[in-house]
Write a protein that holds these residues in place. Structure first.
Motif, PDB file in Angstrom:
ATOM      1  N   MET A  65     -14.015  24.124 -20.387  1.00 49.89           N
ATOM      2  CA  MET A  65     -13.419  23.436 -19.279  1.00 49.89           C
ATOM      3  C   MET A  65     -11.860  24.005 -18.916  1.00 49.89           C
ATOM      4  O   MET A  65     -11.566  23.940 -17.934  1.00 49.89           O
ATOM      5  CB  MET A  65     -13.161  22.115 -19.970  1.00 49.89           C
ATOM      6  CG  MET A  65     -14.394  21.265 -19.888  1.00 49.89           C
ATOM      7  SD  MET A  65     -14.942  20.662 -18.339  1.00 49.89           S
ATOM      8  CE  MET A  65     -14.299  19.237 -18.238  1.00 49.89           C
ATOM      9  N   THR A  66     -11.548  24.829 -19.867  1.00 50.79           N
ATOM     10  CA  THR A  66     -10.132  25.143 -19.385  1.00 50.79           C
ATOM     11  C   THR A  66     -10.159  26.298 -18.427  1.00 50.79           C
ATOM     12  O   THR A  66      -9.077  26.910 -17.921  1.00 50.79           O
ATOM     13  CB  THR A  66      -9.287  25.864 -20.740  1.00 50.79           C
ATOM     14  OG1 THR A  66     -10.123  26.929 -21.278  1.00 50.79           O
ATOM     15  CG2 THR A  66      -9.108  24.552 -21.434  1.00 50.79           C
ATOM     16  N   GLN A 108     -10.916  26.202 -15.072  1.00 51.83           N
ATOM     17  CA  GLN A 108     -10.291  26.071 -14.054  1.00 51.83           C
ATOM     18  C   GLN A 108      -8.877  26.107 -13.783  1.00 51.83           C
ATOM     19  O   GLN A 108      -8.277  26.704 -12.804  1.00 51.83           O
ATOM     20  CB  GLN A 108     -10.596  24.709 -13.538  1.00 51.83           C
ATOM     21  CG  GLN A 108     -12.180  24.159 -13.407  1.00 51.83           C
ATOM     22  CD  GLN A 108     -12.711  23.817 -14.591  1.00 51.83           C
ATOM     23  OE1 GLN A 108     -12.573  24.071 -15.899  1.00 51.83           O
ATOM     24  NE2 GLN A 108     -13.890  22.969 -14.745  1.00 51.83           N
ATOM     25  N   LEU A 109      -8.389  25.852 -15.043  1.00 51.47           N
ATOM     26  CA  LEU A 109      -6.885  25.890 -15.098  1.00 51.47           C
ATOM     27  C   LEU A 109      -6.469  27.487 -15.124  1.00 51.47           C
ATOM     28  O   LEU A 109      -5.475  28.114 -14.579  1.00 51.47           O
ATOM     29  CB  LEU A 109      -6.321  25.325 -16.151  1.00 51.47           C
ATOM     30  CG  LEU A 109      -4.790  25.163 -16.524  1.00 51.47           C
ATOM     31  CD1 LEU A 109      -3.849  24.781 -15.109  1.00 51.47           C
ATOM     32  CD2 LEU A 109      -4.214  24.411 -17.330  1.00 51.47           C
ATOM     33  N   ARG A 110      -7.300  28.149 -15.887  1.00 49.00           N
ATOM     34  CA  ARG A 110      -7.014  29.772 -16.205  1.00 49.00           C
ATOM     35  C   ARG A 110      -7.212  30.368 -14.675  1.00 49.00           C
ATOM     36  O   ARG A 110      -6.617  31.370 -14.241  1.00 49.00           O
ATOM     37  CB  ARG A 110      -7.919  30.317 -17.061  1.00 49.00           C
ATOM     38  CG  ARG A 110      -7.597  31.969 -17.155  1.00 49.00           C
ATOM     39  CD  ARG A 110      -8.551  32.199 -18.257  1.00 49.00           C
ATOM     40  NE  ARG A 110      -8.041  31.908 -19.659  1.00 49.00           N
ATOM     41  CZ  ARG A 110      -6.915  32.719 -20.265  1.00 49.00           C
ATOM     42  NH1 ARG A 110      -6.147  33.658 -19.635  1.00 49.00           N
ATOM     43  NH2 ARG A 110      -6.367  32.177 -21.165  1.00 49.00           N
ATOM     44  N   GLN A 145      -4.465  27.055 -24.888  1.00 48.29           N
ATOM     45  CA  GLN A 145      -4.566  26.262 -23.787  1.00 48.29           C
ATOM     46  C   GLN A 145      -5.770  25.230 -24.666  1.00 48.29           C
ATOM     47  O   GLN A 145      -6.319  25.640 -25.943  1.00 48.29           O
ATOM     48  CB  GLN A 145      -5.805  26.962 -23.093  1.00 48.29           C
ATOM     49  CG  GLN A 145      -6.727  27.740 -23.511  1.00 48.29           C
ATOM     50  CD  GLN A 145      -7.274  28.689 -22.447  1.00 48.29           C
ATOM     51  OE1 GLN A 145      -7.300  28.441 -21.416  1.00 48.29           O
ATOM     52  NE2 GLN A 145      -7.678  30.164 -23.062  1.00 48.29           N
ATOM     53  N   ALA A 163      -8.446  21.609 -24.232  1.00 47.76           N
ATOM     54  CA  ALA A 163      -9.130  20.807 -23.181  1.00 47.76           C
ATOM     55  C   ALA A 163      -9.637  19.512 -23.880  1.00 47.76           C
ATOM     56  O   ALA A 163     -10.117  19.274 -24.889  1.00 47.76           O
ATOM     57  CB  ALA A 163     -10.496  21.187 -22.312  1.00 47.76           C
ATOM     58  N   ASP A 178     -11.518  15.109 -19.302  1.00 50.60           N
ATOM     59  CA  ASP A 178     -11.330  15.986 -17.965  1.00 50.60           C
ATOM     60  C   ASP A 178      -9.777  16.455 -17.905  1.00 50.60           C
ATOM     61  O   ASP A 178      -9.394  16.879 -16.761  1.00 50.60           O
ATOM     62  CB  ASP A 178     -11.554  15.124 -16.776  1.00 50.60           C
ATOM     63  CG  ASP A 178     -10.835  13.773 -16.917  1.00 50.60           C
ATOM     64  OD1 ASP A 178      -9.893  13.476 -17.965  1.00 50.60           O
ATOM     65  OD2 ASP A 178     -10.838  13.084 -15.826  1.00 50.60           O
ATOM     66  N   THR A 179      -9.198  16.485 -18.915  1.00 53.82           N
ATOM     67  CA  THR A 179      -7.839  16.628 -19.186  1.00 53.82           C
ATOM     68  C   THR A 179      -7.804  18.282 -19.742  1.00 53.82           C
ATOM     69  O   THR A 179      -8.379  18.346 -20.788  1.00 53.82           O
ATOM     70  CB  THR A 179      -6.781  15.829 -19.821  1.00 53.82           C
ATOM     71  OG1 THR A 179      -6.982  14.530 -19.480  1.00 53.82           O
ATOM     72  CG2 THR A 179      -5.396  16.369 -20.074  1.00 53.82           C
ATOM     73  N   LEU A 180      -6.795  19.104 -19.094  1.00 57.01           N
ATOM     74  CA  LEU A 180      -6.527  20.299 -19.377  1.00 57.01           C
ATOM     75  C   LEU A 180      -4.954  20.698 -19.794  1.00 57.01           C
ATOM     76  O   LEU A 180      -4.196  20.104 -19.013  1.00 57.01           O
ATOM     77  CB  LEU A 180      -7.184  21.481 -18.391  1.00 57.01           C
ATOM     78  CG  LEU A 180      -8.445  21.289 -17.769  1.00 57.01           C
ATOM     79  CD1 LEU A 180      -8.427  22.346 -16.580  1.00 57.01           C
ATOM     80  CD2 LEU A 180      -9.481  21.498 -18.852  1.00 57.01           C
ATOM     81  N   ARG A 203      -5.814  17.497 -14.639  1.00 57.38           N
ATOM     82  CA  ARG A 203      -7.079  16.696 -14.706  1.00 57.38           C
ATOM     83  C   ARG A 203      -7.985  17.076 -13.891  1.00 57.38           C
ATOM     84  O   ARG A 203      -7.577  17.313 -12.550  1.00 57.38           O
ATOM     85  CB  ARG A 203      -6.474  15.117 -14.375  1.00 57.38           C
ATOM     86  CG  ARG A 203      -5.740  14.290 -15.506  1.00 57.38           C
ATOM     87  CD  ARG A 203      -5.766  12.869 -15.639  1.00 57.38           C
ATOM     88  NE  ARG A 203      -5.338  12.398 -14.168  1.00 57.38           N
ATOM     89  CZ  ARG A 203      -3.977  12.358 -14.186  1.00 57.38           C
ATOM     90  NH1 ARG A 203      -3.166  12.484 -14.939  1.00 57.38           N
ATOM     91  NH2 ARG A 203      -3.704  11.701 -12.894  1.00 57.38           N
TER      92      ARG A 203
END
Length: 124
Positions: free
Chosen positions: A1-2, A4-6, A66, A68, A71-73, A97
């Motif tokens: 999930m992480t 997207q933030l990466r 990092q 997750a 839905d929270t990163l 989020r």
């Protein structure tokens, strides 16, 4: 999930406006650590183009931790950039989020002083 933030951070490092926008929902909210709030992809695009156009440059943005949960990163990082010819850096964290696999909300926090080990006395 992480991822997207990466992907968001990696696109900033590449100065890739379209890459950043691809990670965000259309109605996203992005909050910088020093206060500005950008609502929606068009405003984020305007901000990025203005910042890069004024000579801003991301020199480094390295994630150290990092995680997750649902839905929270969350990520901790070290950020370095150049603004008006001056190199600046600080450590911080991001909480994001997701909605439909894109970032709907992203808030950044920054340290305000160098980190140090407390020795039993207070310093100014």
């Amino acid at each position: 999930m992480t991822h997207q933030l990466r992907a968001y951070i990696d696109a900033w490092r590449r100065h890739d406006v379209d890459g950043v926008l691809a990670t965000l929902t259309g109605d996203c909210v992005v909050i910088e650590s020093y206060g500005p709030v950008y609502r929606g992809r068009p405003r984020v695009e305007q901000w990025m183009r203005a910042w890069f156009g004024a000579g801003g440059a991301v020199d480094g943005w390295e994630i150290s931790t990092q995680a997750a949960a649902g839905d929270t990163l969350i990520a901790e990082w070290a950020f370095s950039y150049t603004w008006q010819g001056r190199a600046i850096g600080f450590e911080g964290a991001t909480i994001a989020r997701l909605r439909a696999e894109r970032i709907a909300y992203l808030r950044e926090y920054a340290t305000t002083a160098p980190l140090y080990d407390w020795t039993g006395t207070w310093r100014d």
